[in-house]
Design a protein around this motif. Structure first.
Motif, mmCIF file in Angstrom:
data_model
loop_
_atom_site.group_PDB
_atom_site.id
_atom_site.type_symbol
_atom_site.label_atom_id
_atom_site.label_comp_id
_atom_site.label_asym_id
_atom_site.label_seq_id
_atom_site.Cartn_x
_atom_site.Cartn_y
_atom_site.Cartn_z
ATOM 1 N N ASP A 306 0.883 -1.381 -0.429
ATOM 2 C CA ASP A 306 -0.278 -0.139 -0.115
ATOM 3 C C ASP A 306 0.625 1.357 0.401
ATOM 4 O OD1 ASP A 306 -2.439 -0.805 -0.034
ATOM 5 O OD2 ASP A 306 -2.419 -1.623 2.109
ATOM 6 N N ASP A 330 -3.548 -4.823 8.613
ATOM 7 C CA ASP A 330 -2.828 -4.044 8.619
ATOM 8 C C ASP A 330 -4.288 -3.101 7.898
ATOM 9 O OD1 ASP A 330 -0.584 -4.196 9.012
ATOM 10 O OD2 ASP A 330 -0.125 -4.050 6.852
ATOM 11 N N ALA A 331 -5.332 -4.051 7.310
ATOM 12 C CA ALA A 331 -6.360 -3.216 6.445
ATOM 13 C C ALA A 331 -7.746 -2.851 7.865
ATOM 14 C CB ALA A 331 -7.457 -3.320 5.615
ATOM 15 N N ARG A 332 -7.627 -3.673 8.653
ATOM 16 C CA ARG A 332 -8.518 -3.724 10.137
ATOM 17 C C ARG A 332 -7.969 -2.725 11.027
ATOM 18 N NH1 ARG A 332 -7.103 -8.550 12.451
ATOM 19 N NH2 ARG A 332 -8.064 -10.204 10.980
ATOM 20 N N ASP A 333 -6.322 -2.333 11.060
ATOM 21 C CA ASP A 333 -6.052 -1.474 11.870
ATOM 22 C C ASP A 333 -6.230 -0.064 10.909
ATOM 23 O OD1 ASP A 333 -5.303 -3.734 13.801
ATOM 24 O OD2 ASP A 333 -3.398 -3.406 12.684
ATOM 25 N N GLY A 334 -6.563 0.126 10.373
ATOM 26 C CA GLY A 334 -6.781 1.748 9.198
ATOM 27 C C GLY A 334 -5.888 1.473 7.823
ATOM 28 N N GLY A 335 -5.141 0.918 8.072
ATOM 29 C CA GLY A 335 -5.234 1.192 6.357
ATOM 30 C C GLY A 335 -3.235 1.467 6.660
ATOM 31 N N GLY A 337 -0.774 4.313 6.592
ATOM 32 C CA GLY A 337 -0.298 5.326 6.999
ATOM 33 C C GLY A 337 0.373 6.154 6.250
ATOM 34 N N GLU A 409 3.256 10.249 5.428
ATOM 35 C CA GLU A 409 2.650 10.613 6.068
ATOM 36 C C GLU A 409 0.829 11.396 5.400
ATOM 37 O OE1 GLU A 409 2.580 12.624 10.254
ATOM 38 O OE2 GLU A 409 4.163 10.529 10.371
ATOM 39 N N GLN A 410 -0.349 10.668 5.418
ATOM 40 C CA GLN A 410 -1.467 11.033 4.519
ATOM 41 C C GLN A 410 -1.451 12.011 4.822
ATOM 42 O OE1 GLN A 410 -4.437 8.691 3.056
ATOM 43 N NE2 GLN A 410 -3.430 6.118 4.182
#
Length: 454
Positions: A306, A330-335, A337, A409-410
């Motif tokens: 990702d 990772d997806a469960r934890d929010g994808g 960073g 960072e996004q």
């Protein structure tokens, strides 16, 4: 013993000895199978090392060579890439388990980007997978050792064969690439769609023509037998003369990847395979440099798919592949960073580094031109706070800018965001260089150019 057999024998000896192989042992396979043809134009006589091969550093000069894929076309040598054929009844099953991409729809002659993860979801290897037949595939990457090791851990009704010293790979990229390759083969090739391939002939030698896009422009590759590499290289150069072809040296090869927004394994991130018996044996040098200091050890140089723009658009699929469980977590934890973006570096700040040797102040680390030769990681700051890591800094003669990739960072990834790159290794006179976040690629993506009207 003929030349190809001798090259294979020495190649296998070098791999067997690993990091203990002395330079004199590995000298024979270091030279490209097209070395004789290339030497004619290598007036500088300079050679640079990529994996286990030496190719000319530059021919006409890096400015001409790094603009050729935009203005005309180039021919470059990627024969040093690792190549492994996987064939047999369970070849497709093994490759589908190893890579994160779905191979259920995979036509003969088709090409796919094969991203291979470790059990933690880090990218362990990535390269190009081409289907040669119903039960035969060839994987090409900087290193295929991760694939070979993973294959050895199972009991597959298939075989994996290293064909690296037996085959050449030449890239022909740019708007004139189709005309050049068509003239060399003597046949129309506009039927080859992007990410497809088929057989043709050059000077009577069977070669596979692949339509690829490592430059972000219209482009092709030729794969063929190493014993004919000199003749094929010479034929491509001759065919491209009327179209303004340039021969591409190693100094210029990586520049196009940054312009196209493509992260390169071993340069813009380190493969997770280095912590396993599947570590790359081809790359015996390359300690990371730059201002970035890892806080979690070597894994800070690793990347998740990702983070490099290779993730799934509709969520992690149900099918089984190595590393899937980690991606689901990772997806469960929010994808992710962080995401991959571009940076345009401030011209005045860059100029200050380049001219520092003419000033009386302390001299910071200098910038290799057009870009550095090994893995280089720089800390990216926003208001003094670390928010990302920059890699691949290069001076682009096409864009007239200094650019780089950046895993950021996004919250700071919006195009136009102003940041700073900390330039200079620890213990040196470091400088903050202003930069602006930008979308990738840096220039229009022309890989899928409609060639039917050319």
């Amino acid at each position: 013993m003929d030349l190809t057999a001798h090259q294979r024998s020495t190649y296998e000896t070098t791999l067997r000895l690993g990091f203990e192989a002395p330079f004199v042992t590995e000298r024979p396979p270091l030279f490209s199978p097209a070395a004789a043809a290339q030497d004619i134009a290598n007036t500088h006589g300079s050679l640079s090392r990529f994996a286990q091969m030496l190719i000319p550093t530059e021919y006409a000069g890096w400015v001409e060579e790094t603009t050729a894929h935009v203005e005309s076309c180039y021919v470059g040598d990627w024969s040093s890439l690792h190549k492994v054929v996987v064939r047999g009844r369970q070849a497709l099953g093994f490759l589908g388990r190893l890579g994160m991409r779905n191979l259920a729809r995979f036509d003969i002659g088709q090409i796919k980007h094969h991203v291979q993860l470790d059990e933690n979801g880090w990218v362990a290897s990535e390269g190009v997978l081409c289907r040669l037949g119903v039960e035969e595939f060839v994987y090409t990457a900087g290193s295929c050792d991760w694939l070979l090791w993973q294959f050895s851990q199972g009991d597959w009704d298939a075989e994996a064969v290293d064909i690296s010293p037996d085959r050449f790979i030449f890239g022909i990229q740019g708007p004139a690439s189709l005309h050049t390759v068509e003239k060399a083969t003597g046949e129309p090739l506009s039927d080859i769609e992007f990410s497809r391939s088929r057989m043709a002939q050059v000077s009577g030698v069977p070669v596979r023509v692949l339509r690829t896009g490592i430059s972000g422009e219209l482009g092709y590759e030729l794969h063929g037998p190493a014993e004919h590499a000199n003749d094929i290289w010479a034929a491509i150069v001759q065919s491209g003369l009327q179209f303004g072809i340039k021969q591409l040296g190693l100094r210029s090869q990586p520049v196009q990847h940054i312009e196209a927004g493509i992260a390169t394994n071993g340069l813009d991130y380190l493969p997770a395979a280095i912590l396993s018996p599947g570590a790359p044996r081809q790359f015996r040098r390359g300690v990371p440099t730059g201002s970035f200091l890892p806080t979690n050890g070597v894994t800070d140089y690793f990347r998740k798919p990702d983070e490099l723009g290779w993730g799934f658009r509709k969520g992690v699929p149900e099918r089984d592949f190595l590393g899937r469980d980690a991606l689901v977590k990772d997806a469960r934890d929010g994808g992710p960073g962080r995401i991959l973006m571009g940076l345009v570096w401030d011209k005045r700040d860059v100029a200050g580094v380049l001219t520092s040797l003419l000033e009386e102040d302390e001299v910071p680390d200098q910038m290799e031109i057009p870009r550095g030769r090994g893995p280089h990681f720089d800390q990216v700051l926003r208001n003094g706070t670390p928010i990302g890591v920059a890699t691949g800094r290069t001076i682009s003669a096409n864009l007239r800018q200094t650019i780089s990739l950046c895993v950021i960072e996004q919250a700071s990834a919006a195009p136009g965001t102003e940041v700073a790159v900390l330039w200079g290794g620890p213990g040196t006179p470091q400088r903050e260089i202003r930069a602006t976040v930008t979308a990738l690629p840096f220039k229009p993506d022309r890989r899928r150019t409609d060639v039917t009207s050319l």
